[in-house]
Design an enzyme around this catalytic site. Structure first.
Site, PDB file in Angstrom:
ATOM      1  N   SER A 313       0.686  -1.209  -0.126  1.00  0.00           N
ATOM      2  CA  SER A 313       0.074   0.030   0.095  1.00  0.00           C
ATOM      3  C   SER A 313       0.767   1.265  -0.042  1.00  0.00           C
ATOM      4  O   SER A 313       1.562   1.491  -1.104  1.00  0.00           O
ATOM      5  CB  SER A 313      -0.856  -0.004   1.355  1.00  0.00           C
ATOM      6  OG  SER A 313      -1.692   0.957   1.305  1.00  0.00           O
ATOM      7  N   HIS A 518      -7.817  -4.943  -0.370  1.00  0.00           N
ATOM      8  CA  HIS A 518      -6.762  -4.258  -0.212  1.00  0.00           C
ATOM      9  C   HIS A 518      -6.158  -5.058   1.180  1.00  0.00           C
ATOM     10  O   HIS A 518      -5.132  -5.201   1.276  1.00  0.00           O
ATOM     11  CB  HIS A 518      -7.018  -2.833   0.012  1.00  0.00           C
ATOM     12  CG  HIS A 518      -5.742  -1.835   0.143  1.00  0.00           C
ATOM     13  ND1 HIS A 518      -5.030  -1.640  -0.905  1.00  0.00           N
ATOM     14  CD2 HIS A 518      -5.159  -1.214   1.057  1.00  0.00           C
ATOM     15  CE1 HIS A 518      -3.963  -0.895  -0.887  1.00  0.00           C
ATOM     16  NE2 HIS A 518      -4.061  -0.621   0.515  1.00  0.00           N
TER      17      HIS A 518
END
Ligand SMILES: *[C@@H]1O[C@H](CO)[C@@H](O)[C@H](O)[C@H]1NC(C)=O
Ligand SMILES: *[C@@H]1O[C@H](CO)[C@@H](O)[C@H](O)[C@H]1NC(C)=O
Length: 547
Positions: A313, A518
């Site tokens: 990320s 995610h």
């Protein structure tokens, strides 16, 4: 003579004491003012000041509207309305001539218009509201909603059970920090503190293998956590599933970084984390000060010349910013592995990221609410930026009030039930308002650029009205990219663009799992099979071009 001197001395002492006292008062006042200054922004659970004119119907039943009547007759000096029909009249705003409304109109409260509801998102159309119709809400939330809709009843049940009191009581990991977690599983751990060139003190963790080694020249892998995360996230799924342990077992010397502002890196040589000054940094400072400090320390301590870098990320974002700016990065990095890289944000699905993009209907209100210190959205704001939609779909307060799940998507299909409360207890781990604003700027500019201060300050800082873009062509490091179809924060189209611009991409893996979010890159029980296996293979085979 003597007496005079004594008198002078005494009166001088008096004066000094007075000055000293004044100084103390002033200092104390200043300290109090500066420590609490950032908390003085209007923030209340009452109806009167709500972020985004948002009317929180979930809590409406407990809510009482306190009104002072202009006529000061004894019995009605202060009256508490907790009658929901009054509340509804007030909210509908239709009854402009009602005595209740005229009281409000005299300046005590903001009149609220009709509430618009869209899949659990409820926003009032008051004079200060950023929305006029459902389309305004839909534009922000629709893509995230579509991705979330597939959650099965079984998944939802799992989440509810995960937060049952008995399940929580049995799980001590909820209370353990990184060091304690690592030790619990029989590994050794070193804590290192590194000072950046601008004075932040960052904590690094180094994992030692369970068996003592004859010689310690294992290749180094440096793991960099994501936005709102910390080193914890590489550990929370335990030794069977978390990447930090799997890499240690595979023979690597594993280091875990913590960027400034996260729970393990909230110290500075002169600034205090309770003061907004501490938080005046964006992704740029993390990339250009924190990364070099941590990487150099890791190389020096391990005695290695180069290391492998794994960024999840924001951990990828900061790497690419650093590598694009500093050409010597290539001399320190064997290979870079980007898990769910947040670089181009053009097609982002996450509602908070869309709302905070300059030009969105919500931008002005959100910016005002966030301020310029620590990123600490209020309970109401988290509810507004996605928590309420999450509750409508899943109905779990614990997940839906957690910033990480609200920002990255509350899909937990791939996660084990017992790890979910552990995640919620360790995340969010801290970030600055500028970090989230910079991601929002990327949504609007459709570029990966330095922090945008606004035209005037940009001219002073960058010598140009626009912030400069990071040039991905300059990243002279072997890169492997990992992404998934339904990631709220990282859209496949944006990864495709990144891949085209990077000069040395050794592999691009789209996760085969259909619904992989995610946060699944860290916490799915499928992650070892569908992501980490490829990653370890790729670590073993990636050689820099020059070798
Ligand atoms: C973790 O917790 C233990 C026990 O409270 C403490 O001694 C240690 O300093 C903590 N480590 C970090 C890095 O916070
Ligand atoms: C980015 O870097 C490449 C190679 O160094 C250069 O050719 C290109 O012009 C740069 N792009 C921009 C927008 O500066």
């Amino acid at each position: 003579m003597c007496a005079d001197v004594r008198q002078v001395t005494v009166s001088a002492l008096h004066t000094m004491r007075a000055v000293y006292l004044l100084l103390c008062v002033a200092l104390a006042h200043h300290a109090a003012a500066s420590i609490f200054r950032h908390q003085l922004r209007p923030r209340t659970d009452s109806l009167v000041i709500q972020p985004l004119d948002y009317v929180d119907q979930h809590h409406a039943k407990e809510m009482k509207i306190r009104l002072r009547r202009p006529d000061s007759s004894e019995e009605s000096k202060e009256r508490i309305y907790d009658d929901l029909s009054d509340y509804a009249t007030l909210r509908s705003g239709r009854n402009w001539n009602s005595p209740l409304f005229s009281v409000l109109a005299q300046g005590e409260a903001i009149p609220y218009g009709d509430v618009i509801e869209w899949h659990g998102v409820e926003i009032a159309t008051g004079p200060k509201s950023p929305v006029n119709n459902k389309k305004d809400i839909e534009r922000i939330f629709n893509h995230a909603y579509k991705v979330m809709k597939h959650m099965t009843e079984e998944d939802k049940k799992k989440i509810h059970e995960a937060f049952a009191t008995t399940a929580l009581a049995a799980n001590e990991d909820v209370h353990l920090n990184a060091t304690q977690l690592i030790k619990k599983h029989g590994y050794g751990v070193e804590e290192h503190v590194v000072k950046t060139d601008d004075g932040y003190l960052l904590t690094l963790f180094r994992i030692q293998p369970r068996q003592a080694l004859v010689e310690d020249q294992r290749p180094v892998v440096f793991l960099m956590h994501g936005f709102l995360g910390s080193a914890d996230e590489w550990l929370l799924s335990g030794p069977e599933k978390s990447l930090a342990y799997l890499l240690t077992e595979a023979g690597y010397d594993v280091w875990l970084g913590n960027v400034r502002g996260t729970k393990y890196s909230r110290r500075h040589v002169s600034k205090h984390a309770s003061h907004p000054d501490f938080w005046h940094f964006s992704i740029d400072e993390i990339a250009l000060h924190d990364l070099p400090a941590m990487i150099d320390h890791t190389l020096k301590t391990s005695g290695q010349k180069k290391l492998h870098y794994v960024g999840y990320s924001q951990g990828s974002t900061v790497f690419f910013a650093w590598a694009a700016t500093v050409p010597e990065t290539g001399d320190k990095i064997l290979s870079m592995h980007a898990l769910a890289p947040m670089v181009y944000m053009t097609n982002v699905r996450s509602p908070p990221m869309r709302m905070i993009a300059p030009g969105s209907h919500f931008y002005e209100r959100i910016i005002e609410e966030l301020g310029d210190g620590e990123y600490k959205p209020s309970k109401e704001l988290v509810h507004t930026i996605g928590g309420s939609m999450c509750e409508k779909v899943i109905g779990c307060e614990h997940i839906c009030s957690n910033e990480n799940f609200v920002t990255a998507g509350p899909d937990t299909a791939g996660m084990d039930a017992d790890v979910i409360p552990v995640i919620v207890s360790h995340l969010p781990a801290g970030a600055s308002a500028r970090q989230v604003k910079q991601f929002g700027q990327g949504v609007s500019s459709q570029e990966f650029r330095k922090y945008d201060y606004g035209v005037d300050i940009n001219k002073m800082v960058y010598g140009h009205p626009q912030p400069p873009a990071y040039n991905m062509t300059e990243v002279k490091v072997p890169v492997t990219l990992y992404y998934s179809e339904e990631d709220w924060l990282v859209h496949p189209k944006d990864v495709e663009r990144l891949q085209k611009e990077l000069p040395d991409v050794r592999g691009t893996y789209k996760v085969s799992e259909k619904h992989f979010s995610h946060m699944d890159f860290q916490f799915s029980n499928k992650a070892p099979e569908v992501v980490y296996k490829k990653l370890v293979e790729s670590l073993q085979t990636t050689k820099p071009l020059s070798l």
